[in-house]
Design a protein around this motif. Structure first.
Motif, mmCIF file in Angstrom:
data_model
loop_
_atom_site.group_PDB
_atom_site.id
_atom_site.type_symbol
_atom_site.label_atom_id
_atom_site.label_comp_id
_atom_site.label_asym_id
_atom_site.label_seq_id
_atom_site.Cartn_x
_atom_site.Cartn_y
_atom_site.Cartn_z
ATOM 1 N N LYS A 44 0.848 -1.178 0.000
ATOM 2 C CA LYS A 44 0.000 0.000 0.000
ATOM 3 C C LYS A 44 0.894 1.243 0.000
ATOM 4 O O LYS A 44 2.035 1.197 0.462
ATOM 5 C CB LYS A 44 -0.913 0.001 1.224
ATOM 6 C CG LYS A 44 -1.930 -1.134 1.236
ATOM 7 C CD LYS A 44 -2.779 -1.087 2.497
ATOM 8 C CE LYS A 44 -3.775 -2.227 2.523
ATOM 9 N NZ LYS A 44 -4.579 -2.237 3.774
ATOM 10 N N THR A 45 0.361 2.340 -0.481
ATOM 11 C CA THR A 45 1.168 3.554 -0.609
ATOM 12 C C THR A 45 1.741 4.009 0.727
ATOM 13 O O THR A 45 2.907 4.406 0.806
ATOM 14 C CB THR A 45 0.327 4.683 -1.238
ATOM 15 O OG1 THR A 45 -0.037 4.289 -2.566
ATOM 16 C CG2 THR A 45 1.099 5.988 -1.299
ATOM 17 N N ASP A 46 0.945 3.927 1.798
ATOM 18 C CA ASP A 46 1.446 4.391 3.095
ATOM 19 C C ASP A 46 2.434 3.413 3.731
ATOM 20 O O ASP A 46 2.990 3.695 4.792
ATOM 21 C CB ASP A 46 0.299 4.697 4.056
ATOM 22 C CG ASP A 46 -0.586 3.486 4.341
ATOM 23 O OD1 ASP A 46 -0.255 2.368 3.890
ATOM 24 O OD2 ASP A 46 -1.618 3.655 5.022
ATOM 25 N N GLU A 47 2.679 2.272 3.083
ATOM 26 C CA GLU A 47 3.686 1.320 3.553
ATOM 27 C C GLU A 47 5.044 1.542 2.882
ATOM 28 O O GLU A 47 6.049 0.980 3.307
ATOM 29 C CB GLU A 47 3.232 -0.115 3.268
ATOM 30 C CG GLU A 47 1.967 -0.531 3.990
ATOM 31 C CD GLU A 47 1.454 -1.881 3.550
ATOM 32 O OE1 GLU A 47 0.717 -2.514 4.332
ATOM 33 O OE2 GLU A 47 1.781 -2.316 2.420
ATOM 34 N N ILE A 48 5.068 2.347 1.833
ATOM 35 C CA ILE A 48 6.284 2.528 1.037
ATOM 36 C C ILE A 48 7.235 3.490 1.732
ATOM 37 O O ILE A 48 6.850 4.592 2.137
ATOM 38 C CB ILE A 48 5.934 3.041 -0.367
ATOM 39 C CG1 ILE A 48 5.140 1.973 -1.127
ATOM 40 C CG2 ILE A 48 7.194 3.421 -1.139
ATOM 41 C CD1 ILE A 48 4.603 2.443 -2.467
ATOM 42 N N LYS A 49 8.486 3.075 1.853
ATOM 43 C CA LYS A 49 9.493 3.878 2.550
ATOM 44 C C LYS A 49 10.509 4.504 1.600
ATOM 45 O O LYS A 49 10.775 5.705 1.673
ATOM 46 C CB LYS A 49 10.227 3.003 3.575
ATOM 47 C CG LYS A 49 11.307 3.729 4.365
ATOM 48 C CD LYS A 49 12.021 2.764 5.313
ATOM 49 C CE LYS A 49 13.116 3.472 6.103
ATOM 50 N NZ LYS A 49 13.868 2.515 6.963
ATOM 51 N N GLU A 50 11.093 3.704 0.707
ATOM 52 C CA GLU A 50 12.226 4.170 -0.098
ATOM 53 C C GLU A 50 12.221 3.489 -1.457
ATOM 54 O O GLU A 50 11.578 2.453 -1.643
ATOM 55 C CB GLU A 50 13.552 3.833 0.599
ATOM 56 C CG GLU A 50 13.721 4.409 1.981
ATOM 57 C CD GLU A 50 14.914 3.811 2.712
ATOM 58 O OE1 GLU A 50 15.721 4.598 3.228
ATOM 59 O OE2 GLU A 50 15.035 2.572 2.765
ATOM 60 N N PHE A 51 12.999 4.054 -2.380
ATOM 61 C CA PHE A 51 13.240 3.356 -3.643
ATOM 62 C C PHE A 51 14.615 3.717 -4.182
ATOM 63 O O PHE A 51 15.232 4.713 -3.788
ATOM 64 C CB PHE A 51 12.134 3.643 -4.659
ATOM 65 C CG PHE A 51 12.291 4.895 -5.489
ATOM 66 C CD1 PHE A 51 12.231 4.828 -6.872
ATOM 67 C CD2 PHE A 51 12.453 6.143 -4.899
ATOM 68 C CE1 PHE A 51 12.348 5.971 -7.651
ATOM 69 C CE2 PHE A 51 12.564 7.292 -5.672
ATOM 70 C CZ PHE A 51 12.511 7.198 -7.054
ATOM 71 N N CYS A 52 15.115 2.856 -5.054
ATOM 72 C CA CYS A 52 16.356 3.137 -5.770
ATOM 73 C C CYS A 52 16.236 2.516 -7.158
ATOM 74 O O CYS A 52 15.375 1.661 -7.401
ATOM 75 C CB CYS A 52 17.582 2.623 -5.022
ATOM 76 S SG CYS A 52 17.595 0.852 -4.673
ATOM 77 N N PHE A 53 17.093 2.939 -8.067
ATOM 78 C CA PHE A 53 16.956 2.487 -9.450
ATOM 79 C C PHE A 53 18.275 2.683 -10.185
ATOM 80 O O PHE A 53 19.097 3.530 -9.816
ATOM 81 C CB PHE A 53 15.848 3.276 -10.162
ATOM 82 C CG PHE A 53 16.050 4.770 -10.131
ATOM 83 C CD1 PHE A 53 16.716 5.422 -11.155
ATOM 84 C CD2 PHE A 53 15.581 5.526 -9.062
ATOM 85 C CE1 PHE A 53 16.912 6.793 -11.120
ATOM 86 C CE2 PHE A 53 15.775 6.901 -9.013
ATOM 87 C CZ PHE A 53 16.442 7.533 -10.046
ATOM 88 N N GLY A 54 18.482 1.872 -11.224
ATOM 89 C CA GLY A 54 19.698 2.027 -12.006
ATOM 90 C C GLY A 54 19.832 0.942 -13.049
ATOM 91 O O GLY A 54 19.030 0.008 -13.122
ATOM 92 N N THR A 55 20.864 1.066 -13.862
ATOM 93 C CA THR A 55 21.139 0.089 -14.911
ATOM 94 C C THR A 55 22.535 -0.497 -14.717
ATOM 95 O O THR A 55 23.438 0.171 -14.205
ATOM 96 C CB THR A 55 21.049 0.722 -16.310
ATOM 97 O OG1 THR A 55 22.001 1.791 -16.403
ATOM 98 C CG2 THR A 55 19.662 1.271 -16.569
ATOM 99 N N THR A 56 22.681 -1.749 -15.125
ATOM 100 C CA THR A 56 23.972 -2.430 -15.127
ATOM 101 C C THR A 56 24.303 -2.803 -16.564
ATOM 102 O O THR A 56 23.467 -3.392 -17.263
ATOM 103 C CB THR A 56 23.937 -3.698 -14.263
ATOM 104 O OG1 THR A 56 23.608 -3.342 -12.917
ATOM 105 C CG2 THR A 56 25.288 -4.405 -14.280
ATOM 106 N N LEU A 57 25.506 -2.457 -17.004
ATOM 107 C CA LEU A 57 25.942 -2.802 -18.355
ATOM 108 C C LEU A 57 26.745 -4.087 -18.321
ATOM 109 O O LEU A 57 27.637 -4.251 -17.487
ATOM 110 C CB LEU A 57 26.799 -1.677 -18.947
ATOM 111 C CG LEU A 57 26.142 -0.301 -19.093
ATOM 112 C CD1 LEU A 57 27.127 0.685 -19.715
ATOM 113 C CD2 LEU A 57 24.878 -0.381 -19.931
#
Length: 211
Positions: A44-57
């Motif tokens: 649920k939206t109120d359970e979300i704390k953090e995020f990260c993102f990226g690509t690996t070549l």
């Protein structure tokens, strides 16, 4: 009523099953588990704390593959893992467009509100953390590298400088950037994009020149 966005993701050439990603203002849900059981992770939206993102070549002399990954963590430290790959240029541009679409949607649905909430806390004179960075009325506290250890350093607001690059954000002292600086990766550090936007907003409101 908010519309739900559904995207179908093929994770790789060897995993041809189209996994469902559901994005809604009230929740996020992705089919990232064993398909024989309940394959979905859902927050649920109120359970979300953090995020990260990226690509690996993946490369050997030339780039032959890319892995795109977006991780979303809840307050119980459970992780929803959105990951897919492109090899030998097959659907490379389509995969990149999908990755950008997902990152932008997650940012708009779940983290712009978080930025607003942090700014309200700052305006109320509160101190808080985004990742390992402490933001308080006096300035920003970061870890700086020394010979054998990491030390905490308070950079007063009038001395805080900020730079945004393609894969990371740099926070440093405008008066002494060589000694007091720290980089935060979008891929390896949680909530780096939130960190950047909160500090940028504070600097703008204080009319501190960041050039």
């Amino acid at each position: 009523m908010e519309a739900e966005r559904q995207l179908n993701i093929k994770r790789s050439l060897l995993d041809n099953y189209e996994r469902e990603l559901h994005l809604h203002a009230d929740f996020i849900k992705f089919e990232d588990k064993d398909l024989r059981n309940n394959g979905f992770t859902s927050f649920k939206t109120d359970e979300i704390k953090e995020f990260c993102f990226g690509t690996t070549l993946y490369q050997y002399r030339i780039v032959f593959g890319r892995e795109y990954q977006i991780l979303v963590k809840n307050f119980d430290n459970e992780i929803l893992d959105i990951k897919f790959k492109s090899y030998f240029g097959i659907k490379k541009y389509k995969s990149h467009e999908l990755y950008v679409e997902i990152v932008n949607a997650i940012w708009d649905l779940y983290f712009t509100k978080q930025v607003y909430s942090f700014i309200k806390e700052f305006e109320a004179g509160e101190s808080f953390y985004i990742g390992e960075v402490n933001i308080n009325p006096e300035g920003v506290v970061i870890f700086v590298s020394r010979l054998l250890k990491q030390e905490k350093k308070l950079i007063p607001w009038e001395d805080v400088a900020l730079r945004k690059y393609s894969s990371y954000v740099s926070i440093y002292s405008s008066k002494n950037p060589l000694d007091f600086n720290r980089g935060y990766s979008y891929k390896k550090d949680w909530n780096t994009l939130v960190l950047y936007n909160v500090i940028k907003n504070i600097l703008d409101n204080k009319k501190i020149n960041n050039d």
